[in-house]
Design a protein around this motif. Structure first.
Motif, PDB file in Angstrom:
ATOM      1  N   UNK A  44      64.888 124.051  -5.296  1.00 39.24           N
ATOM      2  CA  UNK A  44      65.757 122.930  -4.989  1.00 39.24           C
ATOM      3  C   UNK A  44      65.584 121.781  -5.971  1.00 39.24           C
ATOM      4  N   UNK A  45      64.399 121.697  -6.569  1.00 38.11           N
ATOM      5  CA  UNK A  45      64.169 120.633  -7.543  1.00 38.11           C
ATOM      6  C   UNK A  45      62.955 121.017  -8.389  1.00 38.11           C
ATOM      7  N   UNK A  67      72.135 121.053  -5.710  1.00 34.00           N
ATOM      8  CA  UNK A  67      71.842 122.201  -4.866  1.00 34.00           C
ATOM      9  C   UNK A  67      70.802 123.123  -5.458  1.00 34.00           C
ATOM     10  N   UNK A  68      70.300 124.044  -4.651  1.00 32.55           N
ATOM     11  CA  UNK A  68      69.330 125.009  -5.147  1.00 32.55           C
ATOM     12  C   UNK A  68      69.979 125.989  -6.115  1.00 32.55           C
ATOM     13  N   UNK A 125      55.990 120.058  -8.170  1.00 26.76           N
ATOM     14  CA  UNK A 125      56.458 121.447  -8.120  1.00 26.76           C
ATOM     15  C   UNK A 125      56.025 122.180  -9.379  1.00 26.76           C
ATOM     16  N   UNK A 126      56.117 121.514 -10.530  1.00 24.30           N
ATOM     17  CA  UNK A 126      55.695 122.148 -11.777  1.00 24.30           C
ATOM     18  C   UNK A 126      54.227 122.542 -11.709  1.00 24.30           C
ATOM     19  N   UNK A 127      53.384 121.665 -11.194  1.00 22.58           N
ATOM     20  CA  UNK A 127      51.957 121.988 -11.065  1.00 22.58           C
ATOM     21  C   UNK A 127      51.756 123.206 -10.183  1.00 22.58           C
ATOM     22  N   UNK A 162      71.437 121.887 -13.505  1.00 23.07           N
ATOM     23  CA  UNK A 162      71.508 120.805 -14.496  1.00 23.07           C
ATOM     24  C   UNK A 162      70.322 119.853 -14.344  1.00 23.07           C
ATOM     25  N   UNK A 163      69.927 119.579 -13.102  1.00 23.03           N
ATOM     26  CA  UNK A 163      68.817 118.665 -12.851  1.00 23.03           C
ATOM     27  C   UNK A 163      67.491 119.241 -13.335  1.00 23.03           C
ATOM     28  N   UNK A 164      67.295 120.528 -13.108  1.00 21.06           N
ATOM     29  CA  UNK A 164      66.092 121.192 -13.622  1.00 21.06           C
ATOM     30  C   UNK A 164      66.057 121.131 -15.137  1.00 21.06           C
TER      31      UNK A 164
END
Length: 327
Positions: free
Chosen positions: A23-24, A211-212, A29-31, A217-219
């Motif tokens: 979702x983001x 959205x997931x 989250x990266x860690x 684009x956000x990722x």
């Protein structure tokens, strides 16, 4: 107003229904993603006649860059054996995650099919090592391959740079570097759904905003910010964001593919068009209904098989010795 998107391939859509989508992407989250272990490469090598060794090369700043070298057993230095082609492989992961074993099944298939020596680069990741560091690490690895052609048992005239997603963008950047610096020669570049444009403003980028998803684009924006830091647009090097390179002439023959249902579709199409406009040769495939990285996630799907087969056919033509193609 909801942006209309191309439909996903029905088979891929059904397969993706069982996969938890991101979702983001943020530092937390990266860690978490980085703590997840890579699939053991030993399982891919089991039962195959492949020699595997680890080496390191020196980065521009003296850091040690790990490389994994996979060779057909008995190839290097075997009397009477024709020098092998070589694939320098750059993994995906937005330049913020992944390692040299990520998506390694793709180039290992070329080892099986063409007897290629595969060298996979563990370039340093952003944000800890942003800017030109990842592409510099990959270029230094190319220099090492060229300098060790005899030891590797490879034909220096048949070196291919290849990568998927972020690795495809890095492969494009390395190819530009090699052209501009005059060494070493590259026979071809294979850019699989490459991440080429930090501007993130194409129609396909906007279609896959919100959205997931496998890659939104956000990722994409999070990863580019990690790589570029505080650099403004006019300060971004073309080796890092190849889409902004002013001159795409003089590049080796190029293969580009992507799915119709992904962020990178339009920047990849544009890059191929600009190579043609500059007088170069490129083969472009946009796979209807494919999402980002579809064939790596679901190689068993029919559209994935078609995508891999098309790449293999192209690479087979590129790597054929001159005496075979001239008959």
């Amino acid at each position: 107003m909801t942006t209309v998107r191309p439909d996903m391939d029905p088979e891929l859509h059904a397969l993706l229904a069982d996969m938890p989508l991101m979702t983001r992407l943020d530092p937390e989250v990266l860690a978490q993603l980085r703590r997840m272990p890579s699939a053991p490469v030993e399982s891919l090598l089991e039962g195959r006649r492949i020699s595997h060794r680890e080496v390191t090369v020196s980065g521009a700043d003296g850091a040690r860059i790990p490389l994994s070298v996979f060779s057909p057993s008995g190839t290097p230095g075997t009397p009477g054996v024709t020098a092998a082609p070589c694939v320098l492989w750059m993994h995906g992961g937005g330049m913020v995650m992944g390692d040299r074993f990520s998506q390694i099944d793709i180039p290992l298939e070329w080892l099986d099919l063409f007897g290629a020596v595969v060298v996979s680069v563990d370039y340093r990741l952003a944000p800890e090592a942003g800017g030109t560091t990842p592409v510099d690490d990959c270029y230094r690895s190319l220099l090492w391959v060229g300098a060790h052609a005899d030891e590797l048992g490879i034909d220096p005239a048949r070196i291919v740079v290849a990568g998927v997603s972020a690795g495809g963008g890095l492969a494009a950047g390395v190819t530009l570097m090699a052209r501009d610096r005059g060494t070493p020669p590259i026979a071809a570049q294979m850019l699989v759904c490459p991440m080429l444009d930090h501007r993130n403003t194409t129609p396909s980028s906007r279609q896959y905003s919100g959205g997931p998803g496998v890659w939104t684009r956000e990722t994409n924006e999070f990863c580019w910010r990690a790589v570029l830091g505080d650099l403004r647009d006019e300060q971004v090097p073309a080796y890092v964001s190849p889409a902004i390179a002013e001159d795409l002439s003089g590049l080796p023959t190029t293969y580009i593919d992507a799915g119709s249902a992904e962020v990178f579709r339009d920047e990849d199409v544009t890059y191929a068009g600009r190579i043609w406009a500059a007088g170069g040769q490129a083969e472009l495939h946009i796979w209807a209904g494919g999402f980002h990285g579809f064939d790596a996630l679901y190689p068993q799907a029919r559209v994935s098989s078609a995508a891999r087969r098309a790449r293999n056919d192209w690479l087979g033509r590129v790597l054929s010795p001159a005496e075979e193609t001239s008959e």
